[in-house]
Design a protein around this motif. Structure first.
Motif, PDB file in Angstrom:
ATOM      1  N   PRO A  76       0.809  -1.212   0.000  1.00 27.32           N
ATOM      2  CA  PRO A  76       0.000   0.000   0.000  1.00 27.32           C
ATOM      3  C   PRO A  76       0.849   1.274   0.000  1.00 27.32           C
ATOM      4  O   PRO A  76       1.794   1.399   0.794  1.00 27.32           O
ATOM      5  N   ALA A  77       0.510   2.179  -0.916  1.00 24.36           N
ATOM      6  CA  ALA A  77       1.239   3.439  -1.120  1.00 24.36           C
ATOM      7  C   ALA A  77       2.707   3.189  -1.452  1.00 24.36           C
ATOM      8  O   ALA A  77       3.532   4.088  -1.415  1.00 24.36           O
ATOM      9  N   ASP A  78       3.027   1.968  -1.785  1.00 20.04           N
ATOM     10  CA  ASP A  78       4.386   1.472  -2.037  1.00 20.04           C
ATOM     11  C   ASP A  78       5.332   1.769  -0.877  1.00 20.04           C
ATOM     12  O   ASP A  78       6.537   1.986  -1.064  1.00 20.04           O
ATOM     13  N   GLY A  79       4.771   1.769   0.323  1.00 22.29           N
ATOM     14  CA  GLY A  79       5.601   1.842   1.527  1.00 22.29           C
ATOM     15  C   GLY A  79       6.107   3.215   1.896  1.00 22.29           C
ATOM     16  O   GLY A  79       6.957   3.335   2.782  1.00 22.29           O
ATOM     17  N   GLU A 111       9.952   5.653  -5.007  1.00 21.53           N
ATOM     18  CA  GLU A 111      10.966   6.640  -5.341  1.00 21.53           C
ATOM     19  C   GLU A 111      10.445   7.651  -6.359  1.00 21.53           C
ATOM     20  O   GLU A 111      10.811   8.832  -6.318  1.00 21.53           O
ATOM     21  N   LEU A 112       9.562   7.224  -7.265  1.00 17.81           N
ATOM     22  CA  LEU A 112       8.928   8.177  -8.181  1.00 17.81           C
ATOM     23  C   LEU A 112       8.098   9.200  -7.397  1.00 17.81           C
ATOM     24  O   LEU A 112       8.087  10.395  -7.714  1.00 17.81           O
ATOM     25  N   ARG A 118      10.309  15.978  -3.997  1.00 15.62           N
ATOM     26  CA  ARG A 118      11.538  16.788  -3.976  1.00 15.62           C
ATOM     27  C   ARG A 118      11.436  17.941  -4.963  1.00 15.62           C
ATOM     28  O   ARG A 118      11.846  19.068  -4.671  1.00 15.62           O
ATOM     29  N   GLU A 119      10.897  17.653  -6.134  1.00 11.35           N
ATOM     30  CA  GLU A 119      10.703  18.697  -7.145  1.00 11.35           C
ATOM     31  C   GLU A 119       9.730  19.748  -6.642  1.00 11.35           C
ATOM     32  O   GLU A 119       9.942  20.956  -6.803  1.00 11.35           O
ATOM     33  N   GLY A 149      20.381   3.059 -13.455  1.00  9.82           N
ATOM     34  CA  GLY A 149      19.566   4.260 -13.666  1.00  9.82           C
ATOM     35  C   GLY A 149      19.146   4.958 -12.393  1.00  9.82           C
ATOM     36  O   GLY A 149      18.351   5.900 -12.438  1.00  9.82           O
ATOM     37  N   THR A 150      19.670   4.525 -11.253  1.00  6.62           N
ATOM     38  CA  THR A 150      19.243   5.107  -9.980  1.00  6.62           C
ATOM     39  C   THR A 150      20.245   6.130  -9.460  1.00  6.62           C
ATOM     40  O   THR A 150      21.326   6.293 -10.014  1.00  6.62           O
ATOM     41  N   GLY A 151      19.889   6.797  -8.360  1.00  7.27           N
ATOM     42  CA  GLY A 151      20.793   7.740  -7.703  1.00  7.27           C
ATOM     43  C   GLY A 151      20.375   9.189  -7.778  1.00  7.27           C
ATOM     44  O   GLY A 151      21.038  10.061  -7.196  1.00  7.27           O
TER      45      GLY A 151
END
Length: 520
Positions: A76-79, A111-112, A118-119, A149-151
């Motif tokens: 749920p809510a992707d944690g 993370e998305l 953050r934006e 592709g992360t970071g």
């Protein structure tokens, strides 16, 4: 009007979905969180954000469709809970990892969501608060070459640094690379016995180097608030942690282009405290507690201490003078005479940089015998560490007020904002001793041979020391206009308050540069 509503059942379905999603990992996991003396992510947000002001984003998040390893898994809510609201009436963005959902691990969708927040925080210029309680990256999704592709998280945190306040609260574990979230944040409170951070958890440490340690031994609050200096404050529990976040933010503007928020002050700016006349011991070799001085000169005796258990020879705290926020950098003679070492130089430099980034004036309370000497500190790079503090003080363009209470020896005088470092006001108590070194040290170096050869070495040493003390006289510095004034200790608060008022409109021009070469 149609008797059959199209939207009513859809709205009811939406409400049911939201209610279910707000349960996170379910009641059993919530109970387990409470049993561990931790609040849930949503309970933490409810304490932090003003009632009725929280807007959640991405509540319907789930494991990303591209992550085949997560097929059939519910998250749920992707944690992670993301959204914005108001803290004491001012807008802020908040990220709270939900330990009831896959141990708060960071998945692709989560993370998305956080990237989106953050934006939002950067473009709207509002503080960003992380409430961390996470096992780190979700290994099921992170293992594999798509890791390439992360970071973005860490690069964007650096971009936000100094633009908006960033707080990372350790309210549970924060493992692996995600430990760099607090590593890059401005303020890092840690819940005692609950919050922890480490680049590798106990299992990976055991696998990599065969060391058996607990999470607490590896990266608990005692480690990071007392030894490593990564943490800023040990707090008792989740509610205390939230309260300290609010208190910290009260000193800071929402972004770097705003002035720091002033508060109504009932404490008179010209209040004189006669107890300051008795603060110094009769000998300059004896210690005293600089916190006593701070309590007697700041508004209502109230200050907010950062890293109080780390590098105790220097104090870095936030306070107000006449309602104006200021950062205090003060030597602490109670610990090793207030001498500067690698950790205290780092602690002070970071604090000076923090205050300078957000336009918070600096007040230096100086009683410094200089820097630590010897092979041990030289091998550990004390020149490099001391240079950080030199650099930070020279680089700071905010209003700077310096008060010399007692010792001001050698490079210690420089890093504590001596005359050459552009203090807007530099004053001294009548007890001040400004010199490359004290009388005793000077005699030891210059007249060692004469003392050894004297009929009475002790008497000769005392005579030479007394002669040197006559030239280490604060009125010599004042008489040559190297300090602005000698003040009665009782005038300290009024002098600082008026100095900060005078310097409030300060503007400093610096030569163009891409960036300085900081001696990190």
């Amino acid at each position: 009007m149609s008797s059959t509503s199209l939207l009513r059942p859809l709205a009811d379905d939406l409400a049911a979905r939201r209610e279910q999603l707000r349960l996170g990992g379910g009641q059993a996991k919530i109970d387990a969180q409470h049993a561990a003396d931790k609040l849930t992510a949503r309970e933490r947000i409810a304490l932090l954000i003003d009632d009725g002001t929280f807007t959640e984003l991405g509540i319907h998040g789930r494991p990303h469709f591209s992550q085949r390893a997560m097929d059939g898994r519910e998250a749920p809510a992707d944690g992670v809970i993301t959204g914005y609201g108001k803290i004491d009436g001012r807008p802020a963005a908040v990220v709270a990892y939900d330990f009831t959902v896959m141990a708060g691990s960071m998945g692709m969708t989560g993370e998305l969501k956080v990237t989106r927040l953050r934006e939002l925080a950067l473009t709207k210029r509002i503080p960003l608060i992380w409430l961390l309680d996470s096992a780190g990256a979700r290994i099921q999704e992170a293992v594999g070459s798509l890791f390439a592709g992360t970071g973005h998280l860490f690069r964007e945190e650096v971009i936000n640094s100094g633009v908006i306040p960033q707080v990372a609260a350790l309210m549970g574990p924060c493992a692996a690379g995600t430990a760099y979230i607090p590593g890059l944040a401005d303020f890092v409170p840690m819940v005692r016995g609950r919050g922890s951070m480490a680049l590798a958890g106990p299992h990976l440490v055991r696998a990599a180097i065969g060391e058996d340690v607990t999470q607490e031994q590896l990266g608990g609050s005692r480690v990071h608030c007392r030894k490593s200096g990564v943490g800023d404050l040990e707090v008792a529990d989740d509610p205390d942690c939230i309260e300290q976040i609010k208190r910290y933010l009260s000193f800071f503007p929402s972004h770097c282009e705003q002035p720091p928020p002033s508060a109504a002050a009932s404490d008179p700016v010209d209040r004189a405290d006669k107890e300051l006349l008795d603060v110094l011991p009769e000998s300059n070799r004896k210690p005293y507690d600089m916190y006593e001085v701070i309590r007697r000169i700041v508004d209502d005796g109230d200050y907010f201490d950062l890293k109080p258990q780390f590098a105790k020879t220097i104090i870095t705290c936030l306070a107000r003078f006449g309602g104006r926020p200021a950062g205090i950098v003060a030597n602490q003679p109670r610990h090793l005479g207030g001498i500067l070492d690698n950790d205290s130089a780092d602690k002070a430099a970071r604090f000076i940089n923090l205050c300078n980034a957000y336009g918070i004036p600096l007040v230096y309370l100086m009683d410094v015998p200089g820097f630590m000497v010897g092979t041990k500190v030289e091998e550990a790079g004390i020149i490099r560490h001391g240079a950080k503090m030199l650099y930070a003080t020279a680089n700071a363009t905010v209003p700077k007020i310096t008060v010399v209470l007692r010792k001001a020896y050698g490079a210690g005088y420089y890093v504590m904002c001596g005359r050459a470092f552009e203090p807007d006001l530099i004053v001294a108590w009548p007890s001040a001793e400004i010199s490359v070194m004290g009388a005793e040290g000077a005699v030891e170096i210059i007249f060692r041979k004469q003392v050894e050869e004297a009929d009475d070495p002790a008497a000769k040493r005392a005579e030479l020391v007394d002669n040197f003390r006559k030239i280490i006289d604060v009125y010599v510095a004042a008489g040559n206009d190297m300090i602005d004034d000698v003040i009665d200790p009782r005038e300290t608060r009024a002098t600082i308050c008026r100095g900060l008022q005078m310097a409030a409109g300060k503007r400093v021009e610096r030569p163009f540069k891409r960036s300085g070469v900081v001696p990190v």
